[in-house]
Design an enzyme around this catalytic site. Structure first.
Site, mmCIF file in Angstrom:
data_model
loop_
_atom_site.group_PDB
_atom_site.id
_atom_site.type_symbol
_atom_site.label_atom_id
_atom_site.label_comp_id
_atom_site.label_asym_id
_atom_site.label_seq_id
_atom_site.Cartn_x
_atom_site.Cartn_y
_atom_site.Cartn_z
ATOM 1 N N LYS B 101 -1.129 -6.547 -4.001
ATOM 2 C CA LYS B 101 -0.621 -5.432 -5.088
ATOM 3 C C LYS B 101 -0.362 -6.341 -6.524
ATOM 4 C CE LYS B 101 3.174 -2.300 -5.806
ATOM 5 N NZ LYS B 101 3.103 -1.929 -7.158
ATOM 6 N N ALA B 188 3.862 4.148 -8.861
ATOM 7 C CA ALA B 188 4.940 4.285 -9.801
ATOM 8 C C ALA B 188 5.284 5.574 -10.811
ATOM 9 C CB ALA B 188 5.289 3.081 -10.736
ATOM 10 N N GLY B 189 6.757 6.071 -10.658
ATOM 11 C CA GLY B 189 7.059 7.298 -11.428
ATOM 12 C C GLY B 189 7.080 8.388 -10.648
ATOM 13 N N ASN B 210 8.025 4.226 -3.810
ATOM 14 C CA ASN B 210 9.013 3.338 -3.104
ATOM 15 C C ASN B 210 10.189 4.045 -3.429
ATOM 16 O OD1 ASN B 210 10.182 0.909 -1.372
ATOM 17 N ND2 ASN B 210 11.197 0.779 -3.496
#
Lengths: 71, 261
Positions: B101, B188-189, B210
């Site tokens: 990643k 993300a977000g 995460n």
């Protein structure tokens, strides 16, 4: 002689190999990657790579950010 | 139920049933982390490469059942393409995976990617045989460039890392999904279940998260919610939503209405 190990000074025996260093640290080689002076050491070369005075050694593994138990 | 079975999420020659990819940072403790992973149904866990604590010899590997989970090493914390490429080689040397990643962070405050460096690093790593999953911004042009240089998937952000702000530009995410042929994974977000559902309803192939799980008051419950949200969003996408209209459209036909007055 003295090396820098993960950013800290450490006394080790002259001409120690990466294999011997990991053994001394009780670290299983398959769990880590080792850098000497920023160069990646391949696992088959751990036994033949001898360290010199002043070498910067990094012992790296998979870590979790922000979790003290694992650190 | 759907007339035909959903296909698997595929990249790098591997197939995954779960479309949720989960992180390993910021959990209150390892036991909760493991329970949250279990509850999420995820099959892929993304991990960072850091200095080992030589006093304890501890490694995150002590907590991961490698027969069950695929590790996705990341280059979190890398601010140049050179650092990210080197970190990828370190991950490979550890025998973790050829999958990476790829993060090349452009700015400490926003953690937005440096996309020029990202494209370059992707190109280098693909040539070296890596399966590259770049974390990118929600720019369809950059996504296309990443695909052109051989990225195995593209991972546009929904919002800044750790912000929990949701999918801030659903239109661009949709355009990315229509532009590239490789899987699109929102990375993300995502702050709560509806954010994950939105990403999947837009047609994305997966969601990586995460903080949204790890920092929730109850990470295990949130992991369960995310699992359902990803599944629900995927089902809704495949089911085909009705078009949005400004005015009402009666659910029940007027045909057969009696004369009442």
């Amino acid at each position: 002689m003295q090396i820098r190990l993960n950013g800290q000074s450490r006394d080790v025996s002259d001409g120690i190999t990466v294999t011997a260093l990991l053994h001394e640290l009780r670290v299983r080689p398959e769990r880590v990657a080792v850098l000497v002076n920023q160069g990646i050491i391949k696992k088959p070369s751990y036994g033949s790579t001898t360290l010199r005075d002043g070498d910067a050694v990094e012992v790296l593994t998979v870590m979790a950010g922000g979790m003290e138990e694992i650190r | 139920m759907m007339g035909h079975k959903d296909e698997a999420l595929k990249f790098g020659g591997k197939e995954f049933t779960s479309r949720l990819i989960i992180g390993s940072s910021k959990y209150p403790d390892p036991a909760i982390m493991q329970k949250a992973w279990e509850a999420s149904g995820a099959e892929i866990i993304t991990v960072a490469i850091r200095r080992m604590n030589l006093a304890t010899g501890g490694s995150l590997l002590d907590y991961i059942d490698l027969s069950r989970y695929t590790l996705l090493p990341n280059t979190a914390g890398c601010y140049t393409g050179e650092e990210a490429v080197k970190t990828s080689f370190i991950a490979r040397e550890m025998g973790l995976s050829d999958m990476i990643k790829l993060e090349v962070i452009g700015d400490e405050k926003t953690l937005f990617p440096d996309t020029a460096a990202l494209v370059e690093a992707t190109k280098i790593l693909v040539k070296e045989g890596f399966i590259v999953l770049p974390y990118t911004n929600d720019d369809p042009i950059v996504a296309k460039k990443l695909e052109d240089v051989g990225a195995a998937a593209v991972m546009p952000l929904g919002a800044p890392i750790g912000s929990g702000a949701g999918i801030r530009n659903p239109y661009n995410i949709r355009i990315i999904q229509e532009t590239v042929r490789v899987p699109v994974i929102v990375d993300a977000g995502v702050g709560t279940a509806s954010d994950a559902a939105v990403a999947m309803e837009l047609g994305c192939d997966g969601v990586l998260m995460n903080t949204g799980i790890a920092m929730a008051k109850d990470p295990v419950a949130m992991a369960t919610a995310m699992r359902y949200a990803v599944e629900a969003g995927r089902l809704a996408y495949r089911a085909g939503r009705i078009p949005k209209k400004l005015y009402a459209s009666a659910s029940t036909p007027l045909e057969g209405m009696p004369e009442l007055l």
